[in-house]
Design a protein around this motif. Structure first.
Motif, PDB file in Angstrom:
ATOM      1  N   ILE A   6      68.512  37.554  52.679  1.00 36.55           N
ATOM      2  CA  ILE A   6      68.579  38.940  53.134  1.00 36.55           C
ATOM      3  C   ILE A   6      68.778  38.944  54.647  1.00 36.55           C
ATOM      4  O   ILE A   6      68.049  38.281  55.373  1.00 36.55           O
ATOM      5  CB  ILE A   6      67.308  39.714  52.755  1.00 36.55           C
ATOM      6  N   VAL A   7      69.778  39.686  55.123  1.00 37.86           N
ATOM      7  CA  VAL A   7      70.087  39.754  56.555  1.00 37.86           C
ATOM      8  C   VAL A   7      69.771  41.151  57.061  1.00 37.86           C
ATOM      9  O   VAL A   7      70.117  42.154  56.424  1.00 37.86           O
ATOM     10  CB  VAL A   7      71.584  39.419  56.801  1.00 37.86           C
ATOM     11  N   ARG A   8      69.104  41.241  58.187  1.00 35.87           N
ATOM     12  CA  ARG A   8      68.789  42.522  58.826  1.00 35.87           C
ATOM     13  C   ARG A   8      69.197  42.451  60.294  1.00 35.87           C
ATOM     14  O   ARG A   8      69.065  41.407  60.934  1.00 35.87           O
ATOM     15  CB  ARG A   8      67.287  42.827  58.743  1.00 35.87           C
ATOM     16  N   LYS A   9      69.669  43.571  60.840  1.00 36.35           N
ATOM     17  CA  LYS A   9      70.028  43.629  62.260  1.00 36.35           C
ATOM     18  C   LYS A   9      68.820  44.044  63.082  1.00 36.35           C
ATOM     19  O   LYS A   9      67.995  44.840  62.650  1.00 36.35           O
ATOM     20  CB  LYS A   9      71.160  44.629  62.483  1.00 36.35           C
ATOM     21  N   LEU A  10      68.755  43.516  64.282  1.00 37.11           N
ATOM     22  CA  LEU A  10      67.744  43.880  65.260  1.00 37.11           C
ATOM     23  C   LEU A  10      68.141  45.205  65.877  1.00 37.11           C
ATOM     24  O   LEU A  10      69.294  45.387  66.265  1.00 37.11           O
ATOM     25  CB  LEU A  10      67.711  42.781  66.327  1.00 37.11           C
ATOM     26  N   ASP A  11      67.198  46.168  65.973  1.00 37.62           N
ATOM     27  CA  ASP A  11      67.556  47.449  66.595  1.00 37.62           C
ATOM     28  C   ASP A  11      67.406  47.355  68.112  1.00 37.62           C
ATOM     29  O   ASP A  11      67.029  46.315  68.650  1.00 37.62           O
ATOM     30  CB  ASP A  11      66.763  48.610  65.982  1.00 37.62           C
ATOM     31  N   ASN A  12      67.707  48.441  68.814  1.00 40.80           N
ATOM     32  CA  ASN A  12      67.709  48.408  70.288  1.00 40.80           C
ATOM     33  C   ASN A  12      66.310  48.245  70.889  1.00 40.80           C
ATOM     34  O   ASN A  12      66.184  47.980  72.077  1.00 40.80           O
ATOM     35  CB  ASN A  12      68.414  49.640  70.861  1.00 40.80           C
ATOM     36  N   LEU A  13      65.259  48.368  70.079  1.00 42.21           N
ATOM     37  CA  LEU A  13      63.895  48.130  70.563  1.00 42.21           C
ATOM     38  C   LEU A  13      63.376  46.752  70.137  1.00 42.21           C
ATOM     39  O   LEU A  13      62.214  46.425  70.337  1.00 42.21           O
ATOM     40  CB  LEU A  13      62.952  49.219  70.050  1.00 42.21           C
ATOM     41  N   GLY A  14      64.250  45.933  69.522  1.00 45.44           N
ATOM     42  CA  GLY A  14      63.872  44.588  69.120  1.00 45.44           C
ATOM     43  C   GLY A  14      63.161  44.525  67.780  1.00 45.44           C
ATOM     44  O   GLY A  14      62.529  43.525  67.448  1.00 45.44           O
ATOM     45  N   ARG A  15      63.278  45.565  66.963  1.00 49.91           N
ATOM     46  CA  ARG A  15      62.586  45.607  65.670  1.00 49.91           C
ATOM     47  C   ARG A  15      63.512  45.190  64.533  1.00 49.91           C
ATOM     48  O   ARG A  15      64.719  45.392  64.607  1.00 49.91           O
ATOM     49  CB  ARG A  15      62.083  47.028  65.382  1.00 49.91           C
ATOM     50  N   ILE A  16      62.892  44.635  63.498  1.00 49.88           N
ATOM     51  CA  ILE A  16      63.593  44.371  62.249  1.00 49.88           C
ATOM     52  C   ILE A  16      62.741  44.952  61.126  1.00 49.88           C
ATOM     53  O   ILE A  16      61.543  45.156  61.289  1.00 49.88           O
ATOM     54  CB  ILE A  16      63.840  42.866  61.989  1.00 49.88           C
TER      55      ILE A  16
END
Length: 80
Positions: A6-16
């Motif tokens: 499973i791949v998830r992108k990091l958001d602009n606040l560094g969260r996954i």
């Protein structure tokens, strides 16, 4: 370590986001504390658990006055 793919992108606040299926299997609930550890070139995320206040062990801990104590240290304290 078993890989889930499973791949998830990091958001602009560094969260996954940890996928619901993984949270369910791992027993991770809303509000649980998570621990992040750097091991070589990897980030390991695991459910946080307090270790024994004497030796740091996470095995067979019991609560004593709201503090975690492992069975080995508990037995050692009885001897003194």
């Amino acid at each position: 370590m078993k890989e889930s793919g499973i791949v998830r992108k990091l958001d602009n606040l560094g969260r996954i986001v940890i996928p619901k299926e993984i949270r369910y299997v791992m027993g991770i609930n809303c509000g649980d504390s998570m621990e992040m550890i750097q091991v070589d070139n990897q980030i390991v995320v695991k459910k946080y658990s307090k270790g024994c206040i004497f030796c740091g062990s996470n095995n067979s801990n019991v609560e004593f006055k709201n503090l975690p104590v492992c069975k080995e240290c508990k037995e050692a304290l009885k001897k003194d």
